[in-house]
Design an enzyme around this catalytic site. Structure first.
Site, mmCIF file in Angstrom:
data_model
loop_
_atom_site.group_PDB
_atom_site.id
_atom_site.type_symbol
_atom_site.label_atom_id
_atom_site.label_comp_id
_atom_site.label_asym_id
_atom_site.label_seq_id
_atom_site.Cartn_x
_atom_site.Cartn_y
_atom_site.Cartn_z
ATOM 1 N N LYS A 251 0.878 -1.341 -0.122
ATOM 2 C CA LYS A 251 -0.041 0.029 0.020
ATOM 3 C C LYS A 251 0.962 1.089 0.037
ATOM 4 C CE LYS A 251 -1.005 -0.006 5.110
ATOM 5 N NZ LYS A 251 -1.873 -0.528 6.186
ATOM 6 N N ARG A 252 2.071 1.284 0.215
ATOM 7 C CA ARG A 252 2.810 2.157 0.219
ATOM 8 C C ARG A 252 3.191 2.651 -1.307
ATOM 9 N NH1 ARG A 252 6.893 2.235 5.406
ATOM 10 N NH2 ARG A 252 5.799 0.592 6.065
#
Ligand code: GLU
Length: 499
Positions: A251-252
């Site tokens: 999700k980064r």
């Protein structure tokens, strides 16, 4: 009859990877006239939440999937939530102890830490050293009356385990590299490995299709099947989704939650179609297909293992095709209405804007950010939101993001609490912290009240906007992230969540 399952752990947002694995299991069962079921693996009592379970179920339904059995629909092999099956696992653990396929381990955490440190030092195999293996059955039973213990799997120390993966063929694991896994924790609850095997057997699962990160667990699972005298299901490990730079999807770098895509205005049929393209191709290589078409053409022979790339730009392009090619104007208008112009959503926004407008004409500018996936703030606008230096600004966003990621309940008061505590811990005024977030979230230096607006926008869209703000400011390199994590811990802030 073929029976497949998806077995999510309700410990966070519904991940696109779960949607992808669920979709493939659904297609396999549908194609072969079998059944696809859903089981909630909530053995991790600390990290599992009811909210996450609900979000996972609703996201999978939103994508167009349904299941023959599950916690919401019941079925003959229930309960379908592992937290409600403790007695079943206890009974099976006792069978293993009785047959001496498992043993009680009374080692203290200090001893285990010491052993691990020595193994690290010696660069040898990291795992349990067999200390409690030699305790006799009688002694073990007696000590169990007064001491804390866990139950571990007895693993051979010699020979190899041959895992037969449908996609990969046979894979050999030296038994000596397989840890004597804890099966039952000291609180009497099972670990994933025991619960998963017992349930797959009792729920009559014939094909276990899951992410390739579980391949290393296969020897332990096969051993359990053998110890119980059960036939093991077929194992099929699908390749993991990747970021466009080929690293593991995180999700980064990309939004990974299905609910993000729902809130950002993607069509479920487009997301489903895109996930279908991840490790599968249609016979005629067509890129746009419905769920029914995928089922009709589904064939395990057409699954490929090359690391599938989850590329948001490609998904956006496909979504655009669905909007332009598949919806007539009326259907398009209806879908927009369902997405955000519905009464439920408007009633959340109305109280935030009513006191701030003189005409309806003021609404567009003031509330546009509630109807957008991104707000694209410029670097100048973000920097102009504070008198603090660039490093501090980056910390305000990164530390705040870690705290927002750890937040379990997404209510205005909880969000406010995060900012208040962050300001105190960083020795800043609350406005120093809040102002940059106004710009990140709404795109403007002032807007509707920040905490309420973030509640209405929801966790997915809010967090992604903070991540984008960090990117606009130049991002945080891996090295810088390590340094920031250290500083962050000194501030007594909860550990950043894994992505
Ligand atoms: N609960 C596991 C997960 O969250 C399931 C793994 C499996 O399918 O065996 O991925």
């Amino acid at each position: 009859m073929i029976r497949t399952r998806i077995a999510p752990s309700p410990t966070g947002d519904p991940h696109v990877g779960t949607g992808y694995i669920a979709l493939f299991n659904y297609c396999l069962a549908e194609k072969l006239g079998g059944e696809f079921i859903l089981r909630i693996e909530d053995t991790d009592q600390v990290r599992s939440t009811k909210e996450s379970e609900e979000k996972i179920l609703s996201s999978l339904k939103w994508m167009g999937l349904n299941w023959a059995e599950g916690p919401d629909v019941g079925g003959p092999h229930g309960p379908y939530r592992q937290s409600e099956r403790s007695e079943i696992y206890k009974k099976h653990c006792d069978i293993l102890l009785e047959k001496e396929h498992a043993f009680r381990c009374f080692c203290t955490s200090e001893r285990l830490a010491e052993v691990r440190a020595q193994q690290r030092e010696a660069k040898s195999f990291l795992g349990y050293d067999g200390h409690c293996l030699s305790i006799s059955k009688e002694d073990s039973q007696a000590r169990a009356q007064k001491e804390d213990f866990v139950v571990r799997l007895k693993v051979p120390r010699e020979g190899v385990c041959v895992v037969d993966d449908h996609f990969r063929g046979t894979i050999e694991f030296e038994w000596a590299t397989v840890d004597m896994q804890v099966l039952m924790k000291s609180d009497g609850l099972p670990t994933y490995h025991l619960a998963n095997v017992v349930d797959d057997h009792l729920m009559k699962i014939t094909h276990v299709m899951r992410g390739e990160e579980w391949i290393n667990s296969a020897p332990k699972h096969l051993l359990l099947y053998q110890y119980f005298g059960w036939e093991a299901p077929k194992l099929l490990h699908l390749p993991l989704l990747r970021n466009p730079d080929k690293s593991k999807l995180s999700k980064r770098k990309n939004p990974t939650s299905i609910s993000y895509y729902e809130r950002a205005g993607f069509l479920p049929e487009a997301l489903m179609n895109y996930l279908g393209m991840m490790a599968f191709s249609m016979p005629d290589d067509q890129e746009k297909f419905t769920l029914a078409e995928m089922v009709a053409s589904f064939d395990l022979e057409r699954v490929s293992l090359g690391g599938p790339v989850f590329d948001v730009d490609k998904l956006t392009w496909l979504n655009g095709r669905y909007i332009r090619e598949d919806l007539d104007v009326k259907a398009f208008a209806k879908r927009i209405q369902d997405w955000a112009l519905n009464e439920e959503y408007l009633l959340k926004i109305a109280p935030l804007v009513q006191q701030r407008v003189d005409t309806f004409g003021d609404l567009g500018f003031l509330s546009a950010f509630f109807f957008a996936d991104e707000v694209k703030p410029t670097e100048e606008a973000l920097k102009a939101s504070t008198k603090k230096d660039d490093e501090t600004l980056l910390r305000i966003f990164q530390f705040g993001l870690w705290r927002l990621e750890a937040l379990k309940s997404w209510k205005s008061e909880d969000i406010q609490e995060v900012f208040k505590n962050l300001a105190t811990d960083m020795d800043l005024k609350i406005r120093d912290v809040v102002k940059p977030y106004f710009v990140a979230i709404s795109g403007a230096a002032s807007s509707t009240p920040l905490f309420d607006s973030m509640e209405v926008l929801g966790a997915d869209l809010s967090r992604i906007r903070v991540r984008k703000a960090i990117d606009v400011l130049g991002g945080v390199s891996k090295k810088a992230a390590k340094r920031l994590e250290k500083e962050y811990r000194v501030l007594h802030i909860p550990k950043p969540q894994a992505s």
